[in-house]
Scaffold this motif. Structure first.
Motif, PDB file in Angstrom:
ATOM      1  N   THR A  15       0.839  -1.204   0.000  1.00  0.00           N
ATOM      2  CA  THR A  15       0.000   0.000   0.000  1.00  0.00           C
ATOM      3  C   THR A  15       0.872   1.250   0.000  1.00  0.00           C
ATOM      4  O   THR A  15       0.607   2.205  -0.735  1.00  0.00           O
ATOM      5  CB  THR A  15      -0.924   0.019   1.229  1.00  0.00           C
ATOM      6  N   PHE A  16       1.926   1.224   0.819  1.00  0.00           N
ATOM      7  CA  PHE A  16       2.758   2.417   1.000  1.00  0.00           C
ATOM      8  C   PHE A  16       4.145   2.219   0.402  1.00  0.00           C
ATOM      9  O   PHE A  16       4.767   1.167   0.566  1.00  0.00           O
ATOM     10  CB  PHE A  16       2.871   2.752   2.486  1.00  0.00           C
ATOM     11  N   ASP A  17       4.629   3.255  -0.261  1.00  0.00           N
ATOM     12  CA  ASP A  17       5.979   3.223  -0.811  1.00  0.00           C
ATOM     13  C   ASP A  17       7.033   3.435   0.267  1.00  0.00           C
ATOM     14  O   ASP A  17       8.161   2.963   0.136  1.00  0.00           O
ATOM     15  CB  ASP A  17       6.121   4.304  -1.885  1.00  0.00           C
ATOM     16  N   LEU A  18       6.667   4.154   1.328  1.00  0.00           N
ATOM     17  CA  LEU A  18       7.611   4.427   2.409  1.00  0.00           C
ATOM     18  C   LEU A  18       6.832   4.692   3.686  1.00  0.00           C
ATOM     19  O   LEU A  18       5.812   5.387   3.659  1.00  0.00           O
ATOM     20  CB  LEU A  18       8.486   5.637   2.060  1.00  0.00           C
ATOM     21  N   VAL A  19       7.311   4.128   4.792  1.00  0.00           N
ATOM     22  CA  VAL A  19       6.680   4.312   6.105  1.00  0.00           C
ATOM     23  C   VAL A  19       7.758   4.720   7.096  1.00  0.00           C
ATOM     24  O   VAL A  19       8.733   3.993   7.295  1.00  0.00           O
ATOM     25  CB  VAL A  19       5.988   3.019   6.580  1.00  0.00           C
ATOM     26  N   LEU A  20       7.573   5.876   7.724  1.00  0.00           N
ATOM     27  CA  LEU A  20       8.538   6.367   8.703  1.00  0.00           C
ATOM     28  C   LEU A  20       7.826   6.756   9.995  1.00  0.00           C
ATOM     29  O   LEU A  20       6.895   7.556   9.986  1.00  0.00           O
ATOM     30  CB  LEU A  20       9.294   7.589   8.169  1.00  0.00           C
ATOM     31  N   GLY A  21       8.282   6.169  11.096  1.00  0.00           N
ATOM     32  CA  GLY A  21       7.846   6.604  12.409  1.00  0.00           C
ATOM     33  C   GLY A  21       8.937   7.448  13.044  1.00  0.00           C
ATOM     34  O   GLY A  21       9.903   7.845  12.385  1.00  0.00           O
ATOM     35  N   GLN A  22       8.782   7.704  14.335  1.00  0.00           N
ATOM     36  CA  GLN A  22       9.776   8.509  15.030  1.00  0.00           C
ATOM     37  C   GLN A  22      11.037   7.695  15.285  1.00  0.00           C
ATOM     38  O   GLN A  22      10.985   6.598  15.840  1.00  0.00           O
ATOM     39  CB  GLN A  22       9.216   9.035  16.349  1.00  0.00           C
ATOM     40  N   ARG A  23      12.171   8.241  14.850  1.00  0.00           N
ATOM     41  CA  ARG A  23      13.476   7.606  15.032  1.00  0.00           C
ATOM     42  C   ARG A  23      14.372   8.561  15.804  1.00  0.00           C
ATOM     43  O   ARG A  23      14.276   9.780  15.625  1.00  0.00           O
ATOM     44  CB  ARG A  23      14.089   7.283  13.664  1.00  0.00           C
ATOM     45  N   PRO A  24      15.238   8.039  16.655  1.00  0.00           N
ATOM     46  CA  PRO A  24      16.048   8.906  17.522  1.00  0.00           C
ATOM     47  C   PRO A  24      16.883   9.931  16.766  1.00  0.00           C
ATOM     48  O   PRO A  24      17.116  11.032  17.265  1.00  0.00           O
ATOM     49  CB  PRO A  24      16.949   7.910  18.270  1.00  0.00           C
ATOM     50  N   GLU A  25      17.319   9.577  15.561  1.00  0.00           N
ATOM     51  CA  GLU A  25      18.224  10.464  14.830  1.00  0.00           C
ATOM     52  C   GLU A  25      17.501  11.536  14.023  1.00  0.00           C
ATOM     53  O   GLU A  25      18.145  12.380  13.382  1.00  0.00           O
ATOM     54  CB  GLU A  25      19.112   9.639  13.886  1.00  0.00           C
ATOM     55  N   VAL A  26      16.170  11.530  14.042  1.00  0.00           N
ATOM     56  CA  VAL A  26      15.388  12.481  13.248  1.00  0.00           C
ATOM     57  C   VAL A  26      14.480  13.283  14.174  1.00  0.00           C
ATOM     58  O   VAL A  26      13.806  12.717  15.038  1.00  0.00           O
ATOM     59  CB  VAL A  26      14.540  11.748  12.183  1.00  0.00           C
ATOM     60  N   GLU A  27      14.439  14.593  13.987  1.00  0.00           N
ATOM     61  CA  GLU A  27      13.560  15.441  14.789  1.00  0.00           C
ATOM     62  C   GLU A  27      12.098  15.058  14.533  1.00  0.00           C
ATOM     63  O   GLU A  27      11.698  14.803  13.394  1.00  0.00           O
ATOM     64  CB  GLU A  27      13.772  16.910  14.430  1.00  0.00           C
ATOM     65  N   LYS A  28      11.312  15.017  15.591  1.00  0.00           N
ATOM     66  CA  LYS A  28       9.904  14.669  15.441  1.00  0.00           C
ATOM     67  C   LYS A  28       9.129  15.839  14.838  1.00  0.00           C
ATOM     68  O   LYS A  28       9.588  16.988  14.825  1.00  0.00           O
ATOM     69  CB  LYS A  28       9.303  14.266  16.793  1.00  0.00           C
ATOM     70  N   LYS A  29       7.946  15.532  14.311  1.00  0.00           N
ATOM     71  CA  LYS A  29       7.049  16.586  13.850  1.00  0.00           C
ATOM     72  C   LYS A  29       6.715  17.514  15.027  1.00  0.00           C
ATOM     73  O   LYS A  29       6.605  17.039  16.147  1.00  0.00           O
ATOM     74  CB  LYS A  29       5.753  15.974  13.302  1.00  0.00           C
ATOM     75  N   PRO A  30       6.592  18.816  14.796  1.00  0.00           N
ATOM     76  CA  PRO A  30       6.400  19.517  13.524  1.00  0.00           C
ATOM     77  C   PRO A  30       7.665  19.872  12.751  1.00  0.00           C
ATOM     78  O   PRO A  30       7.567  20.542  11.720  1.00  0.00           O
ATOM     79  CB  PRO A  30       5.667  20.784  13.942  1.00  0.00           C
ATOM     80  N   ASN A  31       8.839  19.469  13.228  1.00  0.00           N
ATOM     81  CA  ASN A  31      10.018  19.645  12.391  1.00  0.00           C
ATOM     82  C   ASN A  31       9.773  18.894  11.076  1.00  0.00           C
ATOM     83  O   ASN A  31       9.367  17.727  11.095  1.00  0.00           O
ATOM     84  CB  ASN A  31      11.248  19.083  13.105  1.00  0.00           C
ATOM     85  N   PRO A  32      10.017  19.518   9.933  1.00  0.00           N
ATOM     86  CA  PRO A  32       9.686  18.878   8.653  1.00  0.00           C
ATOM     87  C   PRO A  32      10.730  17.893   8.152  1.00  0.00           C
ATOM     88  O   PRO A  32      10.610  17.388   7.028  1.00  0.00           O
ATOM     89  CB  PRO A  32       9.584  20.078   7.705  1.00  0.00           C
ATOM     90  N   GLN A  33      11.745  17.578   8.965  1.00  0.00           N
ATOM     91  CA  GLN A  33      12.845  16.738   8.496  1.00  0.00           C
ATOM     92  C   GLN A  33      12.360  15.410   7.927  1.00  0.00           C
ATOM     93  O   GLN A  33      12.804  14.971   6.858  1.00  0.00           O
ATOM     94  CB  GLN A  33      13.837  16.487   9.637  1.00  0.00           C
ATOM     95  N   GLY A  34      11.451  14.736   8.629  1.00  0.00           N
ATOM     96  CA  GLY A  34      10.957  13.451   8.152  1.00  0.00           C
ATOM     97  C   GLY A  34      10.181  13.576   6.859  1.00  0.00           C
ATOM     98  O   GLY A  34      10.295  12.733   5.956  1.00  0.00           O
ATOM     99  N   LEU A  35       9.383  14.627   6.743  1.00  0.00           N
ATOM    100  CA  LEU A  35       8.598  14.847   5.529  1.00  0.00           C
ATOM    101  C   LEU A  35       9.513  15.145   4.346  1.00  0.00           C
ATOM    102  O   LEU A  35       9.322  14.623   3.236  1.00  0.00           O
ATOM    103  CB  LEU A  35       7.614  15.992   5.761  1.00  0.00           C
ATOM    104  N   ILE A  36      10.523  15.952   4.587  1.00  0.00           N
ATOM    105  CA  ILE A  36      11.488  16.261   3.531  1.00  0.00           C
ATOM    106  C   ILE A  36      12.253  14.999   3.125  1.00  0.00           C
ATOM    107  O   ILE A  36      12.560  14.789   1.940  1.00  0.00           O
ATOM    108  CB  ILE A  36      12.442  17.376   4.000  1.00  0.00           C
ATOM    109  N   GLU A  37      12.541  14.135   4.089  1.00  0.00           N
ATOM    110  CA  GLU A  37      13.209  12.868   3.783  1.00  0.00           C
ATOM    111  C   GLU A  37      12.363  12.013   2.842  1.00  0.00           C
ATOM    112  O   GLU A  37      12.881  11.392   1.901  1.00  0.00           O
ATOM    113  CB  GLU A  37      13.488  12.109   5.078  1.00  0.00           C
TER     114      GLU A  37
END
Length: 219
Positions: free
Chosen positions: A129-151
């Motif tokens: 269903t999904f091409d990519l699935v990302l949850g919260q990871r220690p090395e990435v700032e959580k939302k609302p930081n857009p880092q994960g979305l940009i990734e």
């Protein structure tokens, strides 16, 4: 505008996880001798990551070591009970299928721990269903930081202008706006119209199929 990617929040957007989250948190609180909270209160406790959830439900002044200890116990309990009452919201699977049939690629970005984000999407939705699935990871700032979305945009090689981000909270709207994508707020989740409007959702919808109508009609 032609949209090529739709990225979704998980809890309160794709899957109704509120009761299992509340049950887990309250069991942890009971074990450590703290007061419980009504399930409905968890609509506003969740959404900003695990440590923030634990900090919100503990009595004021909880130490960092207490928050860590309670977070670890929460994860242990949740690992055994997240399937009990959680389920996709009505119309979600049909909406996802319509978007995929229209040629959009789908992804998930959540503040839920990465392990559970992967397990939820694998359990509740058909394979691929999904091409990519990302949850919260220690090395990435959580939302609302857009880092994960940009990734995700980078991984799918798509510009922000051809992406929509769908969520149910202010944090989701802030995340999407910070990344420069079109934001859609949903009213079947944990928060209300006022919160989504105050945080400048580009579109607010009452039913999943409205997402299809916007994404496909805009093509």
């Amino acid at each position: 505008m032609t949209y090529t990617v739709a990225i979704f929040d998980l809890d309160g957007t794709l899957v109704d996880t509120l009761q299992d989250l509340a049950d887990t948190a309250n069991q942890m609180l009971i074990e450590y001798g703290y007061p419980q909270h009504p399930t409905d209160k968890y609509r506003y406790f969740v959404g900003d990551g695990l440590s923030t959830l634990i900090e919100r439900i503990l009595p004021k002044g909880a130490t960092s070591s207490t928050i860590v200890r309670c977070s670890e116990r929460f994860l242990e309990i949740y690992g055994n009970c997240w399937r009990r009452k959680s389920c996709p919201y009505p119309g979600i699977n049909a909406m996802l299928a319509r978007l995929k049939n229209a040629g959009l690629r789908l992804a998930v970005l959540s503040n839920k721990p990465h392990r559970f984000t992967l397990e939820h999407t694998a359990h509740f939705f058909p394979p691929d269903t999904f091409d990519l699935v990302l949850g919260q990871r220690p090395e990435v700032e959580k939302k609302p930081n857009p880092q994960g979305l940009i990734e995700i945009l980078s991984a799918l090689d798509t510009p922000a202008s051809t992406c929509i981000y769908i969520g149910d909270t202010a944090v989701d709207m802030q995340t999407g706006r910070a990344a420069g994508v079109f934001t859609i707020g949903v009213l079947w989740g944990f928060r209300d119209h006022q919160e989504l409007a105050e945080h400048h959702a580009d579109l607010i919808v009452k039913h999943p199929m409205e997402i299809v109508h916007h994404a496909v009609a805009s093509a």
